[in-house]
Design a protein around this motif. Structure first.
Motif: not given
Length: 413
Positions: A341-358
């Motif tokens: 999840a942290e790497l996905m944010v580091a890639a440029g996704m917003a935290p809410t996008q990553v939370l939705s992805a998870g």
């Protein structure tokens, strides 16, 4: 912009009865967005009963103290059995008795309430799933594809399992004809797998074409591979769909990703990792076919283009699901999912996008509409966090409680 949930109780009461469990005074990320204000979340049995701005009563009550409630995390791409230690019946039994229970517990301890195995020994992983479902083994909800299906001498049969023939027969299903792949998919469907995973190793040619030298730090000399032939790929996807199963395909290269989508795949495992994603029509194809993209940065972040490719597909609106590609021998089960999840944010996704992805995005990938959102009628798999994960994805690590199927499973208060 935070919004109020559609299914908020108007008064928060249902006569004089109390709910089984009420989490009181919490901010809520509902699986798609953060809701404005504070809420009580009520649970009856294994389901969420109400999300209410008004106070609710429960036979058991938990004060969130204005912390955060969100759906339990779903990791859609894990390899659970130890591919290095399991090499025969005795070592398999030893792993299941001595290692398996603790590793299942690690997922729960880190807030992962559902995991999807995509390439473990079919008999072992389905037996583990049955024990968890029966309550005789503590662990997250387990979904499983059984063995991963690959071409003869394909990945991972000829790579990871090249020196372990016993495991090779059980972790992988090698096929070299349309009839073989159809029979194997139907066999897995008969055993009630949750989905099908095919492997079309990227950056290599079809059978009959030039060989591809697969390189990996563990195999410095490289391994010659061929990609799963197109007719077999199509047949495997068709057979899965005939049985009502979603079929995802392991790819690493643009040409392989396009081929999988055009053959009818529902999702890409890894996606495009070994080269920059320059074919914008491929992204359009993902959108047109409603593809789910699982980037697995935890294992693929070493490729210099993996992060940029993820940002391109996420910015375009392609469905993204969290999947770590966790396997035994590196990192820690559960913690690896949070790192993903942290790497996905580091890639440029917003935290809410990553939370939705998870959560909701991962539930979509798993074809489990009962999971991944905080709303009435959904499965009560919930996390209580001390801090706001929509502001800082690292706050997923500040975990207070895990609720699985309506039961308080982990309590770190």
């Amino acid at each position: 912009m935070p919004e109020e949930p559609e299914a908020t109780a108007s008064t928060g009461v249902r006569g004089s009865a109390a709910y089984d469990l009420v989490i009181r005074r919490a901010h809520v990320f509902d699986g798609r967005q953060a809701l404005a204000g504070l809420y009580d979340v009520a649970v009856d049995g294994a389901q969420i009963a109400f999300v209410s701005a008004q106070p609710l009563r429960g036979r058991q009550e938990v004060d969130a103290a204005e912390g955060w409630v969100m759906p339990g995390l779903i990791d859609t791409h894990i390899h659970f059995y130890d591919v290095h230690a399991v090499s025969g019946p005795d070592s398999m039994r030893a792993f299941e008795q001595n290692e398996l229970p603790g590793r299942l517990g690690l997922f729960l301890d880190h807030g992962i309430t559902t995991i999807k195995s995509v390439g473990d020994p079919t008999g072992g992983i389905l037996d583990t799933r049955a024990k968890i479902a029966a309550g005789t083994l503590r662990g997250p909800r387990l979904l499983a594809t059984g063995c991963g299906i690959t071409g003869r001498d394909g990945h991972p049969a000829a790579t990871v399992f090249s020196g372990n023939p016993w495991a090779r027969e059980r972790f992988t299903g090698e096929v070299d004809s349309v009839q073989q792949i159809r029979d194997l998919v139907h066999h897995l469907a008969d055993r009630k797998v949750d989905a099908v995973k095919l492997l079309s190793e990227g950056a290599c040619a079809h059978s009959g074409g030039p060989k591809y030298l697969w390189r990996n730090p563990a195999f410095p000399d490289g391994v010659e591979l061929e990609r799963l032939p197109l007719d077999l790929l199509r047949a495997g996807i068709e057979a899965g769909h005939e049985r009502g199963l979603r079929v995802t395909v392991h790819t690493t290269q643009q040409v392989a990703a396009r081929e999988a989508i055009e053959a009818g795949a529902d999702g890409l495992e890894h996606g495009v990792t070994v080269e920059p994603l320059t074919d914008h029509s491929l992204i359009d194809l993902m959108l047109e076919h409603d593809i789910t993209y699982t980037p697995t940065l935890w294992i693929d972040d070493a490729h210099p283009d993996a992060r940029g490719n993820l940002k391109k597909v996420a910015d375009a609106g392609v469905h993204v699901a969290l999947g770590s590609d966790t396997f035994s021998g590196r990192g820690l089960f559960g913690a690896n999912t949070l790192e993903e999840a942290e790497l996905m944010v580091a890639a440029g996704m917003a935290p809410t996008q990553v939370l939705s992805a998870g959560t909701s995005g991962a539930a979509r990938q798993c074809a489990r509409p009962d999971l991944g959102t905080v709303s009435p009628g959904k499965r009560a798999d919930l996390l209580v966090l001390n801090a706001d994960p929509t502001a800082d994805i690292g706050n997923l690590r500040d975990l207070r409680m895990v609720i699985l199927n309506g039961e308080l499973t982990v309590d770190k208060r």
